[in-house]
Enzyme design. Structure first.
Site, PDB file in Angstrom:
ATOM      1  N   TYR A   1       5.216 -20.463  -0.883  1.00 54.14           N
ATOM      2  CA  TYR A   1       5.304 -19.047  -0.521  1.00 54.14           C
ATOM      3  C   TYR A   1       6.130 -18.263  -1.541  1.00 54.14           C
ATOM      4  O   TYR A   1       5.680 -17.264  -2.108  1.00 54.14           O
ATOM      5  CB  TYR A   1       5.904 -18.923   0.894  1.00 54.14           C
ATOM      6  CG  TYR A   1       6.047 -17.500   1.379  1.00 54.14           C
ATOM      7  CD1 TYR A   1       4.969 -16.786   1.873  1.00 54.14           C
ATOM      8  CD2 TYR A   1       7.292 -16.862   1.348  1.00 54.14           C
ATOM      9  CE1 TYR A   1       5.110 -15.480   2.326  1.00 54.14           C
ATOM     10  CE2 TYR A   1       7.442 -15.554   1.806  1.00 54.14           C
ATOM     11  CZ  TYR A   1       6.351 -14.872   2.284  1.00 54.14           C
ATOM     12  OH  TYR A   1       6.499 -13.573   2.719  1.00 54.14           O
TER      13      TYR A   1
ATOM     14  N   LYS B   1       4.899 -15.564  -4.502  1.00 53.95           N
ATOM     15  CA  LYS B   1       5.461 -14.203  -4.503  1.00 53.95           C
ATOM     16  C   LYS B   1       6.090 -13.896  -5.873  1.00 53.95           C
ATOM     17  O   LYS B   1       5.921 -12.809  -6.417  1.00 53.95           O
ATOM     18  CB  LYS B   1       6.517 -14.050  -3.402  1.00 53.95           C
ATOM     19  CG  LYS B   1       5.963 -14.146  -1.992  1.00 53.95           C
ATOM     20  CD  LYS B   1       5.058 -12.980  -1.692  1.00 53.95           C
ATOM     21  CE  LYS B   1       4.497 -13.038  -0.292  1.00 53.95           C
ATOM     22  NZ  LYS B   1       3.433 -12.063  -0.052  1.00 53.95           N
TER      23      LYS B   1
HETATM   24  N1  LIG Z   1       6.500 -11.658   7.887  1.00 57.61           N
HETATM   25  C1  LIG Z   1       7.666 -11.600   7.305  1.00 57.61           C
HETATM   26  O1  LIG Z   1       8.736 -11.808   7.911  1.00 57.61           O
HETATM   27  C2  LIG Z   1       7.732 -11.232   5.832  1.00 57.61           C
HETATM   28  C3  LIG Z   1       8.964 -11.249   5.184  1.00 57.61           C
HETATM   29  C4  LIG Z   1       9.024 -10.853   3.851  1.00 57.61           C
HETATM   30  C5  LIG Z   1       7.871 -10.469   3.187  1.00 57.61           C
HETATM   31  N2  LIG Z   1       6.671 -10.500   3.829  1.00 57.61           N
HETATM   32  C6  LIG Z   1       5.481 -10.101   3.063  1.00 57.61           C
HETATM   33  O2  LIG Z   1       5.225  -8.739   3.334  1.00 57.61           O
HETATM   34  C7  LIG Z   1       3.817  -8.463   3.215  1.00 57.61           C
HETATM   35  C8  LIG Z   1       3.322  -7.716   4.461  1.00 57.61           C
HETATM   36  O3  LIG Z   1       3.643  -8.486   5.588  1.00 57.61           O
HETATM   37  P1  LIG Z   1       3.142  -8.052   7.039  1.00 57.61           P
HETATM   38  O4  LIG Z   1       3.742  -9.019   7.994  1.00 57.61           O
HETATM   39  O5  LIG Z   1       3.320  -6.608   7.231  1.00 57.61           O
HETATM   40  O6  LIG Z   1       1.581  -8.361   6.894  1.00 57.61           O
HETATM   41  P2  LIG Z   1       0.489  -8.576   8.044  1.00 57.61           P
HETATM   42  O7  LIG Z   1       0.881  -7.912   9.299  1.00 57.61           O
HETATM   43  O8  LIG Z   1       0.172 -10.030   8.120  1.00 57.61           O
HETATM   44  O9  LIG Z   1      -0.751  -7.785   7.419  1.00 57.61           O
HETATM   45  C9  LIG Z   1      -1.360  -8.252   6.286  1.00 57.61           C
HETATM   46  C10 LIG Z   1      -2.418  -7.325   5.768  1.00 57.61           C
HETATM   47  O10 LIG Z   1      -3.173  -8.046   4.777  1.00 57.61           O
HETATM   48  C11 LIG Z   1      -4.543  -8.047   5.147  1.00 57.61           C
HETATM   49  N3  LIG Z   1      -5.189  -9.332   4.881  1.00 57.61           N
HETATM   50  C12 LIG Z   1      -4.784 -10.557   5.283  1.00 57.61           C
HETATM   51  N4  LIG Z   1      -5.681 -11.489   4.894  1.00 57.61           N
HETATM   52  C13 LIG Z   1      -6.660 -10.832   4.250  1.00 57.61           C
HETATM   53  C14 LIG Z   1      -7.866 -11.239   3.626  1.00 57.61           C
HETATM   54  N5  LIG Z   1      -8.258 -12.501   3.594  1.00 57.61           N
HETATM   55  N6  LIG Z   1      -8.634 -10.300   3.048  1.00 57.61           N
HETATM   56  C15 LIG Z   1      -8.263  -9.003   3.086  1.00 57.61           C
HETATM   57  N7  LIG Z   1      -7.144  -8.542   3.645  1.00 57.61           N
HETATM   58  C16 LIG Z   1      -6.351  -9.457   4.233  1.00 57.61           C
HETATM   59  C17 LIG Z   1      -4.578  -7.797   6.645  1.00 57.61           C
HETATM   60  O11 LIG Z   1      -5.839  -7.266   6.981  1.00 57.61           O
HETATM   61  P3  LIG Z   1      -6.534  -7.622   8.391  1.00 57.61           P
HETATM   62  O12 LIG Z   1      -5.812  -6.802   9.409  1.00 57.61           O
HETATM   63  O13 LIG Z   1      -7.931  -7.232   8.184  1.00 57.61           O
HETATM   64  O14 LIG Z   1      -6.342  -9.100   8.621  1.00 57.61           O
HETATM   65  C18 LIG Z   1      -3.419  -6.850   6.824  1.00 57.61           C
HETATM   66  O15 LIG Z   1      -3.813  -5.532   6.541  1.00 57.61           O
HETATM   67  C19 LIG Z   1       3.152  -9.811   3.006  1.00 57.61           C
HETATM   68  O16 LIG Z   1       2.893  -9.975   1.654  1.00 57.61           O
HETATM   69  C20 LIG Z   1       4.200 -10.819   3.469  1.00 57.61           C
HETATM   70  O17 LIG Z   1       4.099 -12.054   2.796  1.00 57.61           O
HETATM   71  C21 LIG Z   1       6.583 -10.853   5.147  1.00 57.61           C
END
Ligand SMILES: NC(=O)c1ccc[n+]([C@@H]2O[C@H](COP(=O)([O-])OP(=O)(O)OC[C@H]3O[C@@H](n4cnc5c(N)ncnc54)[C@H](OP(=O)(O)O)[C@@H]3O)[C@@H](O)[C@H]2O)c1
Length: 278
Positions: free
Chosen positions: A182, A186
């Site tokens: 991961y 990133k």
């Molecule tokens: N979760 C955490 O605690 C955390 C911490 C630090 C950083 N981050 C990073 O921050 C970013 C945003 O996180 P989040 O939790 O807000 O994201 P999320 O809720 O999982 O949303 C992800 C987005 O990416 C799209 N997506 C996922 N798979 C896809 C695919 N195969 N093709 C096209 N689109 C796709 C989704 O579209 P659909 O709705 O169509 O699936 C959605 O719009 C990510 O890069 C994550 O790694 C997360």
């Protein structure tokens, strides 16, 4: 003799008390000069910065507007009326009931054939990428495909389409030499987007995102509960509410900067995101 011993013991206690008081005063002064006073400075200038930014009639795109961060970011962008044109780019069409969303443009693309959708990425001044998946959901290969390949290809098309300021939501601990897939992915994507040489490139590295996630992610839920039990200062070091991330992105975007690349870590996200006292 006994009298002089108790006198010196008393002096030692007084000295320690004075030292503690001095340290406390110093700490208070530091605290006052830290986020507190810089927030006040930001409070004074943010409305003006937003006003100046609005006057520039910029256009924006968001990748991942259906996700937890992307949808809050879209809401904030509309509430703050920062851009004259707002486009969301995703793999499926979203429906919005609220009036505020009526002018949002939607581009539905196939991320496996992004070159065929180059036009979706044309003509945006600013771009926000909040795209991402998890290994649990997509497998290791699928995770790399989305979090590295889709992000990188989108950034390439955005750059070719004229985007000047690209904002990438990465993660705390991103490091291309990490042994964790991961963090390694990133870190790699951060560096590869930098090679595209946007006029301005802002990387956000939040800790665990605090939100009421629609999708069930038990590990993330447990981690959020854990942070909820910790003292606020510890929790703030490792986690951040999604809305704070989005406000930090926008408060940063409206500030002119001559830095080509800026990394906004979790601590800076907290102070930038709460810069107007929200
Ligand atoms: N979760 C955490 O605690 C955390 C911490 C630090 C950083 N981050 C990073 O921050 C970013 C945003 O996180 P989040 O939790 O807000 O994201 P999320 O809720 O999982 O949303 C992800 C987005 O990416 C799209 N997506 C996922 N798979 C896809 C695919 N195969 N093709 C096209 N689109 C796709 C989704 O579209 P659909 O709705 O169509 O699936 C959605 O719009 C990510 O890069 C994550 O790694 C997360």
């Amino acid at each position: 003799m006994r009298w002089s011993k108790s006198l010196s013991a008393g002096a030692a206690v007084a000295a320690v008390a004075a030292l503690v008081t001095a340290l406390l005063l110093l700490w208070c002064e530091d605290a006052g000069q830290g986020t507190g006073s810089s927030s006040m400075a930001e409070t004074a200038t943010l409305p003006k910065l937003r006003e100046d930014f609005r006057m520039q009639n910029k256009s924006v795109f968001i990748l991942g507007a259906s996700g937890e961060t992307g949808r809050v970011l879209l809401k904030e962008i509309l509430e703050q009326s920062l851009f004259s044109k707002v486009t969301i780019i995703g793999r499926r069409k979203l429906t919005f009931d609220e009036e505020a969303y009526k002018n949002v443009n939607q581009e539905v693309v196939d991320f496996e054939k992004l070159d065929d959708y180059a036009s979706a990425f044309q003509g945006h001044d600013v771009g926000f990428c909040c795209l991402g998946t998890t290994r649990a959901r997509a497998g290791a290969e699928g995770f790399v495909r989305v979090d590295r390949d889709y992000v990188l290809k989108s950034a390439e098309l955005a750059k070719a389409g004229g985007c000047k300021h690209f904002n990438l939501q990465s993660s705390k601990g991103a490091d291309k030499s990490s042994s964790f897939l991961y963090l390694q992915v990133k870190g790699e994507v951060e560096d590869r987007v930098e090679e595209l040489k946007f006029d301005r490139y802002s990387i956000f590295r939040p800790g665990v995102l605090l939100c009421d996630r629609q999708e069930s992610r038990p590990t993330e839920w447990l981690v959020r509960k854990f942070f909820g039990c910790l003292p606020a200062s510890w929790a703030n070091e490792h986690s951040v509410p999604v809305v704070t991330v989005c406000r930090a992105m926008l408060n940063n975007a409206v500030r002119p900067s001559d830095k080509k690349r800026e990394v906004v870590d979790n601590t800076a996200i907290h102070s930038l995101g709460k810069a107007d006292g929200s």
